[in-house]
Design a protein around this motif. Sequence first.
Motif, mmCIF file in Angstrom:
data_model
loop_
_atom_site.group_PDB
_atom_site.id
_atom_site.type_symbol
_atom_site.label_atom_id
_atom_site.label_comp_id
_atom_site.label_asym_id
_atom_site.label_seq_id
_atom_site.Cartn_x
_atom_site.Cartn_y
_atom_site.Cartn_z
ATOM 1 N N ILE B 26 0.839 -1.207 0.000
ATOM 2 C CA ILE B 26 0.000 0.000 0.000
ATOM 3 C C ILE B 26 0.873 1.257 0.000
ATOM 4 C CG2 ILE B 26 -1.616 1.349 1.428
ATOM 5 C CD1 ILE B 26 -2.849 -1.426 2.190
ATOM 6 N N VAL B 27 1.937 1.216 0.804
ATOM 7 C CA VAL B 27 2.834 2.382 0.860
ATOM 8 C C VAL B 27 3.394 2.649 -0.527
ATOM 9 C CG1 VAL B 27 5.093 3.155 1.712
ATOM 10 C CG2 VAL B 27 3.404 2.245 3.310
ATOM 11 N N ASP B 28 3.798 1.567 -1.187
ATOM 12 C CA ASP B 28 4.367 1.754 -2.522
ATOM 13 C C ASP B 28 3.321 2.299 -3.498
ATOM 14 O OD1 ASP B 28 6.772 1.171 -4.326
ATOM 15 O OD2 ASP B 28 5.055 0.326 -5.413
ATOM 16 N N TYR B 29 2.094 1.746 -3.356
ATOM 17 C CA TYR B 29 1.011 2.189 -4.248
ATOM 18 C C TYR B 29 0.687 3.663 -4.016
ATOM 19 C CZ TYR B 29 -3.524 2.163 -6.581
ATOM 20 O OH TYR B 29 -4.573 2.430 -7.418
ATOM 21 N N ALA B 30 0.737 4.045 -2.738
ATOM 22 C CA ALA B 30 0.354 5.409 -2.365
ATOM 23 C C ALA B 30 1.448 6.428 -2.648
ATOM 24 C CB ALA B 30 -0.026 5.448 -0.886
ATOM 25 N N THR B 31 2.651 5.933 -2.930
ATOM 26 C CA THR B 31 3.742 6.862 -3.202
ATOM 27 C C THR B 31 3.449 7.612 -4.506
ATOM 28 O OG1 THR B 31 5.273 5.336 -2.170
ATOM 29 C CG2 THR B 31 6.245 7.050 -3.554
#
Lengths: 297, 233
Positions: B26-31
């Motif tokens: 999710i963190v990567d997606y939200a970056t």
Amino acid sequence: MSEFVIEIAALQKSFKGNLALDGLDLRVPAGSIFGFLGKNGAGKTTTMKLLLGLIRPSSGVVRVFGWDASDPAASIQIRSRVGFVTEDKELYPYMTVEQIIRFTRSLFPKWSIELERHYLEVFELPLKRKIPALSKGMRSKLMLLLAACRSAELLILDEPTEGLDPAATEDLLRELVTISITQGTTIFFSSHQLAEVDQIADHVAIIDRGRTVLEGALDDLKVRYERLQVVFEADSAVPVRWVDGAESVRREGRMVSILASRNVEAILEQARSIPGASVERLPVTLKDIFLEHVRRT
Amino acid sequence: MLWYKSWLETRWALVFLFGLYGFVWIVDYATPKTQPNKLQNLELPLDVFAFAWIAASVTFAGTGIKTPSVGFRNTKGLHGSTHYTLSLPVSRRRFVRVRATVGLLETAFLIVVLSLVGWRMFPDITAQSTVKDMLAYLGVALICSSTFHFASMFLATFLDDFLRIPAAMPILALLIALDTAKVLPPYLNIFRPMGSASPLMTHEIPWITLAVALAASAVFFLATMKIVQTQEY
């Protein structure tokens, strides 16, 4: 079924060269409450592990319900008819009381729901509590519930009352007797509390250094052994040797305490022949018999 | 109900890893994509995926007989619940089989769910691969990660949990080191087909490597069975 639920003959077990059992012989009659006694390290827990197939014998015979306990397939049959309370009373730390009951129940088709309810009530076990949050006494009670409700024909209990307070010990001993009487279950248990064994056992075996030193019906042993207390005057000539049958002779001041296994009348006569001696016959306790046998070795 | 015991033993590890991996995804997606993405290079994210699957398969392994460690408590020398387990009318082999199955299913759950989610989340991967490639990837990841699962299960016959998991990782480090040093024939490297040399990139199924992985799994599994059957507790 054989007259004996457990039959052990010439059993040896060594761990890395150290002999834990050295030719143990034992026969546990069906339906008996059998006290298995011995000092720490005498081989009690090792024997129980062998009965359940947790370890294999180095030599000798271990039979439970007539099956060879060292055979993995037979061991499963044996364990389906046995309840076990372990020495350390450890159960799965990730389960609650309710979960371990549900899990164990699933493995035993003859599980008694009535008994389960009875023990939950009598032992006041909190169903939702995690096992690590239980005291050792509570864990002992839980293990007894898990062992008894499966309608086992044999309960193997390794120091079942360890960690229990006197009231809980009394409750547990009473339940053991009830299980034995109402279900005909054979109970094979070890304990260092000789008074407890004396209270409920009808048969005992004493082992020392991996060998059986005494085995039999408790009542027979108590009849067989007698304690004679001889009090004599200061200048009396006390015999150095006593008649054969005096198992132990302990002298404390002007008193000699003799534990006799046979020739009691002859020993009495010898004692009475001491001028000025007074002789008294005292009842023998299991503790007397135990101490005599483990001290001798 | 043996599955129930195995599930209770491992469920928090599953929840933890699912949460951890999901968080990273999710963190990567939200970056914000306007910023340089550290995972732009596809080889790296795929190798990260592979490492994640291996860590999960190693964690979910066990024999179902020895008491699992609670935290970092050393249970060596203690019997814990092992004696209770072995006093039940169940063969040791069955305990191992059920525990292995549950562990593999949990690993499969993580791999399938997070791979499919990841496949949708990383447009670079989606653009370069087809559904068929993705299905091939899932199969390869399951088979190759199972080798680490069985290796970890083998280690569990003589190591505590908190030692077993780190002890299994040097196997992976050794594989990577041998691969880097070009000592290891490519078909023996069961790590790369889960990562940078996966069907998502190569569009091929590494049959020989899969056979090697299955053979290694079988060896570890049979060795575990043999040890467990004769082990004294």
